[in-house]
Design a protein around this motif. Structure first.
Motif, PDB file in Angstrom:
ATOM      1  N   ARG A  38       0.870  -1.181   0.000  1.00  0.00           N
ATOM      2  CA  ARG A  38       0.000   0.000   0.000  1.00  0.00           C
ATOM      3  C   ARG A  38       0.902   1.225   0.000  1.00  0.00           C
ATOM      4  O   ARG A  38       1.636   1.455   0.965  1.00  0.00           O
ATOM      5  CB  ARG A  38      -0.880   0.012   1.236  1.00  0.00           C
ATOM      6  CG  ARG A  38      -1.813  -1.174   1.314  1.00  0.00           C
ATOM      7  CD  ARG A  38      -2.617  -1.146   2.597  1.00  0.00           C
ATOM      8  NE  ARG A  38      -3.372  -2.370   2.725  1.00  0.00           N
ATOM      9  CZ  ARG A  38      -3.532  -3.040   3.866  1.00  0.00           C
ATOM     10  NH1 ARG A  38      -2.996  -2.571   4.987  1.00  0.00           N
ATOM     11  NH2 ARG A  38      -4.236  -4.142   3.896  1.00  0.00           N
ATOM     12  N   VAL A  39       0.857   1.979  -1.093  1.00  0.00           N
ATOM     13  CA  VAL A  39       1.738   3.133  -1.224  1.00  0.00           C
ATOM     14  C   VAL A  39       1.162   4.089  -2.263  1.00  0.00           C
ATOM     15  O   VAL A  39       0.456   3.656  -3.181  1.00  0.00           O
ATOM     16  CB  VAL A  39       3.169   2.678  -1.623  1.00  0.00           C
ATOM     17  CG1 VAL A  39       3.175   2.047  -2.994  1.00  0.00           C
ATOM     18  CG2 VAL A  39       4.169   3.793  -1.534  1.00  0.00           C
ATOM     19  N   ARG A  40       1.447   5.360  -2.090  1.00  0.00           N
ATOM     20  CA  ARG A  40       1.090   6.342  -3.119  1.00  0.00           C
ATOM     21  C   ARG A  40       2.311   6.521  -4.000  1.00  0.00           C
ATOM     22  O   ARG A  40       3.404   6.750  -3.516  1.00  0.00           O
ATOM     23  CB  ARG A  40       0.714   7.671  -2.486  1.00  0.00           C
ATOM     24  CG  ARG A  40      -0.626   7.616  -1.833  1.00  0.00           C
ATOM     25  CD  ARG A  40      -0.980   8.988  -1.305  1.00  0.00           C
ATOM     26  NE  ARG A  40      -2.352   8.939  -0.868  1.00  0.00           N
ATOM     27  CZ  ARG A  40      -3.212   9.897  -1.077  1.00  0.00           C
ATOM     28  NH1 ARG A  40      -2.848  10.995  -1.688  1.00  0.00           N
ATOM     29  NH2 ARG A  40      -4.442   9.779  -0.648  1.00  0.00           N
ATOM     30  N   GLY A  41       2.109   6.416  -5.278  1.00  0.00           N
ATOM     31  CA  GLY A  41       3.212   6.571  -6.217  1.00  0.00           C
ATOM     32  C   GLY A  41       3.515   5.257  -6.906  1.00  0.00           C
ATOM     33  O   GLY A  41       3.229   4.179  -6.379  1.00  0.00           O
ATOM     34  N   ASP A  42       4.083   5.375  -8.085  1.00  0.00           N
ATOM     35  CA  ASP A  42       4.384   4.202  -8.902  1.00  0.00           C
ATOM     36  C   ASP A  42       5.834   3.764  -8.824  1.00  0.00           C
ATOM     37  O   ASP A  42       6.171   2.670  -9.266  1.00  0.00           O
ATOM     38  CB  ASP A  42       4.058   4.497 -10.379  1.00  0.00           C
ATOM     39  CG  ASP A  42       2.596   4.791 -10.585  1.00  0.00           C
ATOM     40  OD1 ASP A  42       1.768   4.256  -9.822  1.00  0.00           O
ATOM     41  OD2 ASP A  42       2.275   5.558 -11.511  1.00  0.00           O
ATOM     42  N   MET A  48       9.115   8.441   0.134  1.00  0.00           N
ATOM     43  CA  MET A  48       7.931   7.608  -0.108  1.00  0.00           C
ATOM     44  C   MET A  48       7.693   6.733   1.120  1.00  0.00           C
ATOM     45  O   MET A  48       8.604   6.084   1.616  1.00  0.00           O
ATOM     46  CB  MET A  48       8.143   6.721  -1.329  1.00  0.00           C
ATOM     47  CG  MET A  48       7.011   5.717  -1.547  1.00  0.00           C
ATOM     48  SD  MET A  48       7.333   4.622  -2.951  1.00  0.00           S
ATOM     49  CE  MET A  48       6.463   5.535  -4.217  1.00  0.00           C
ATOM     50  N   GLY A  50       4.837   3.918   3.024  1.00  0.00           N
ATOM     51  CA  GLY A  50       3.738   3.016   2.748  1.00  0.00           C
ATOM     52  C   GLY A  50       3.736   1.861   3.715  1.00  0.00           C
ATOM     53  O   GLY A  50       4.351   1.922   4.785  1.00  0.00           O
TER      54      GLY A  50
END
Length: 133
Positions: A38-42, A48, A50
């Protein structure tokens, strides 16, 4: 704090191995202890944050500290309850043309020993050539 280093080598191209690290949505494809991320960003980048959901369902919070795209290196912190570890990853092209990966781990010795088996398996899967990763 204890330290441990694991290494693996395989036939997957170094650029492909780096992409498997750099894109969190791919982590579960080569790391059998990861159920989901679960993380925002690719793509990994400093700051970062998550959560990894491990195979037994235990959530593990993480923060990416450093990323060196050109040198194919990155560092992150992981936390599961009171256990904190720092993981340093590197991808290199070996003299024989294979791709090598190295994981340097820092943390409590019992946690490093417990994590070493699954991590070793994941590293071998990461660098394995073909469609099996």
């Amino acid at each position: 704090m204890a330290r441990m280093t694991l290494r693996a080598a395989g036939r997957a191209p170094a650029g492909e191995v780096w992409e498997r690290y750099a894109r969190p949505e791919l982590w579960h494809t080569w790391s059998p202890q990861i159920r989901s991320v679960r993380v925002r960003g690719d793509r990994i980048e400093p700051g970062m944050a998550g959560e990894i959901v491990s195979l037994p369902g235990v959530p593990v919070a993480f923060t990416v500290e450093e990323v060196g795209e050109a040198r194919r290196r990155w560092t992150w912190r992981v936390e599961a309850g009171p256990v904190r570890m720092r993981l340093h990853h590197a991808v290199v092209v070996l003299p024989d043309g294979r791709t090598g990966t190295e994981l340097r781990m820092e943390g409590p010795l019992p946690a490093l020993v417990l994590y070493a088996g699954p991590a070793r398996l994941a590293l071998h899967r990461l660098v394995r050539g073909g469609s099996g990763a």
